[in-house]
Motif scaffolding. Sequence first.
Motif, PDB file in Angstrom:
ATOM      1  N   SER A 104      50.376  36.172  62.544  1.00  0.00           N
ATOM      2  CA  SER A 104      50.401  35.361  61.331  1.00  0.00           C
ATOM      3  C   SER A 104      51.725  34.622  61.261  1.00  0.00           C
ATOM      4  CB  SER A 104      50.254  36.245  60.091  1.00  0.00           C
ATOM      5  OG  SER A 104      51.397  37.074  59.935  1.00  0.00           O
ATOM      6  N   TRP A 105      51.792  33.643  60.343  1.00  0.00           N
ATOM      7  CA  TRP A 105      53.067  32.957  60.166  1.00  0.00           C
ATOM      8  C   TRP A 105      54.138  33.932  59.699  1.00  0.00           C
ATOM      9  CZ3 TRP A 105      55.916  32.498  55.591  1.00  0.00           C
ATOM     10  CH2 TRP A 105      57.144  31.835  55.777  1.00  0.00           C
ATOM     11  N   GLY A 106      53.807  34.800  58.749  1.00  0.00           N
ATOM     12  CA  GLY A 106      54.792  35.732  58.233  1.00  0.00           C
ATOM     13  C   GLY A 106      55.359  36.630  59.314  1.00  0.00           C
ATOM     14  N   GLU A 107      54.487  37.112  60.204  1.00  0.00           N
ATOM     15  CA  GLU A 107      54.952  37.954  61.312  1.00  0.00           C
ATOM     16  C   GLU A 107      55.889  37.157  62.219  1.00  0.00           C
ATOM     17  OE1 GLU A 107      53.160  40.376  65.170  1.00  0.00           O
ATOM     18  OE2 GLU A 107      51.800  39.716  63.571  1.00  0.00           O
ATOM     19  N   PHE A 108      55.516  35.907  62.508  1.00  0.00           N
ATOM     20  CA  PHE A 108      56.380  35.046  63.318  1.00  0.00           C
ATOM     21  C   PHE A 108      57.735  34.849  62.646  1.00  0.00           C
ATOM     22  CE2 PHE A 108      57.845  30.594  63.127  1.00  0.00           C
ATOM     23  CZ  PHE A 108      58.507  30.544  64.345  1.00  0.00           C
ATOM     24  N   ARG A 141      58.102  41.986  53.333  1.00  0.00           N
ATOM     25  CA  ARG A 141      57.180  41.296  52.424  1.00  0.00           C
ATOM     26  C   ARG A 141      56.521  40.099  53.099  1.00  0.00           C
ATOM     27  NH1 ARG A 141      58.519  38.183  46.693  1.00  0.00           N
ATOM     28  NH2 ARG A 141      56.370  37.499  46.341  1.00  0.00           N
ATOM     29  N   VAL A 142      57.303  39.310  53.822  1.00  0.00           N
ATOM     30  CA  VAL A 142      56.762  38.074  54.379  1.00  0.00           C
ATOM     31  C   VAL A 142      55.822  38.344  55.544  1.00  0.00           C
ATOM     32  CG1 VAL A 142      58.548  37.585  56.128  1.00  0.00           C
ATOM     33  CG2 VAL A 142      57.380  35.695  54.987  1.00  0.00           C
ATOM     34  N   ALA A 143      55.951  39.489  56.191  1.00  0.00           N
ATOM     35  CA  ALA A 143      55.117  39.778  57.362  1.00  0.00           C
ATOM     36  C   ALA A 143      53.631  39.713  57.047  1.00  0.00           C
ATOM     37  CB  ALA A 143      55.476  41.141  57.937  1.00  0.00           C
ATOM     38  N   ALA A 144      53.267  39.928  55.780  1.00  0.00           N
ATOM     39  CA  ALA A 144      51.853  39.906  55.392  1.00  0.00           C
ATOM     40  C   ALA A 144      51.372  38.512  55.000  1.00  0.00           C
ATOM     41  CB  ALA A 144      51.626  40.864  54.235  1.00  0.00           C
ATOM     42  N   ASP A 145      52.233  37.523  55.021  1.00  0.00           N
ATOM     43  CA  ASP A 145      51.872  36.163  54.601  1.00  0.00           C
ATOM     44  C   ASP A 145      51.184  35.437  55.755  1.00  0.00           C
ATOM     45  OD1 ASP A 145      51.780  33.471  53.838  1.00  0.00           O
ATOM     46  OD2 ASP A 145      53.642  33.609  52.702  1.00  0.00           O
ATOM     47  N   PRO A 146      49.906  35.052  55.613  1.00  0.00           N
ATOM     48  CA  PRO A 146      49.217  34.374  56.715  1.00  0.00           C
ATOM     49  C   PRO A 146      49.679  32.948  56.917  1.00  0.00           C
ATOM     50  CG  PRO A 146      47.799  34.456  54.792  1.00  0.00           C
ATOM     51  CD  PRO A 146      49.009  35.265  54.456  1.00  0.00           C
ATOM     52  N   GLY A 147      50.282  32.335  55.884  1.00  0.00           N
ATOM     53  CA  GLY A 147      50.709  30.947  56.003  1.00  0.00           C
ATOM     54  C   GLY A 147      49.528  29.999  56.079  1.00  0.00           C
TER      55      GLY A 147
END
Length: 248
Positions: A104-108, A141-147
């Motif tokens: 996901s974007w958040g993971e990136f 927190r951001v790691a779960a954001d798919p973007g």
Amino acid sequence: MPFVKERHDVPAGFFEVEAAGLRWLSVPGGPPVVQPLEVSAGRLVLPQVDSAPPTPAAAEDFGRRLAVMHDAGARHFGVPPDGWHGDGYIGTADLPHAQEPVGSWGEFYATYRLRPFLRTAYDRGTIGERELAVFDRVCERVAADPGEEPGRIHGDLWSGNVLWSSAGVHLIDPAAHGGHRETDLAMLALFGLPHLDRVLRAYDEAHPLADGWRDRVSLHQVHPLLVHVVLFGSSYVGQAVAAARRYA
């Protein structure tokens, strides 16, 4: 007269990845991007861009064109520009690229844009445990954001890399990769851009931004502020922590 960038102390690929990024960002209907005339290890030759005062009309045109460039897309988040297969640079700092798709974007963003710079700053003693804990919360927190779908972004779009000319805005000095389009817009806001409100309004009309995008500006600014911490030291730590706290 062409503009010559020449340094013999730069790491391998420094100018070559910049040239690849300039070519990749040049898309039909997008903003004019200065194109390399010559590139080699330690040397990059570019056309000179004549300057002109910023105008509201040029700002609106830039906003519409920037949306077109972003919409040209990328294969996945973190992908380097076509013609380049290694990592890149932002300023003189190493910029990791993702050679394979990320979940996901958040993971990136957490893995490739925040944690490497946090590790460097922490190892140098520029940030301590207390500051690191704030940034860790952002990463979690951001790691779960798919973007959104990966956009074709400039990656270092501060006002100094936006050249105003009689032929409209030209872009220079990218850290180009597949990323979130809000990243470029947040960078424009970080150090100020003339007529930014016009740019954003025209951009949003061309490709409407997702709900809550204003609330995410500080999130997208955490990375460039951490880059400044790594490049210039502790004077940027307070600003970086403040941006992280607004999201964390």
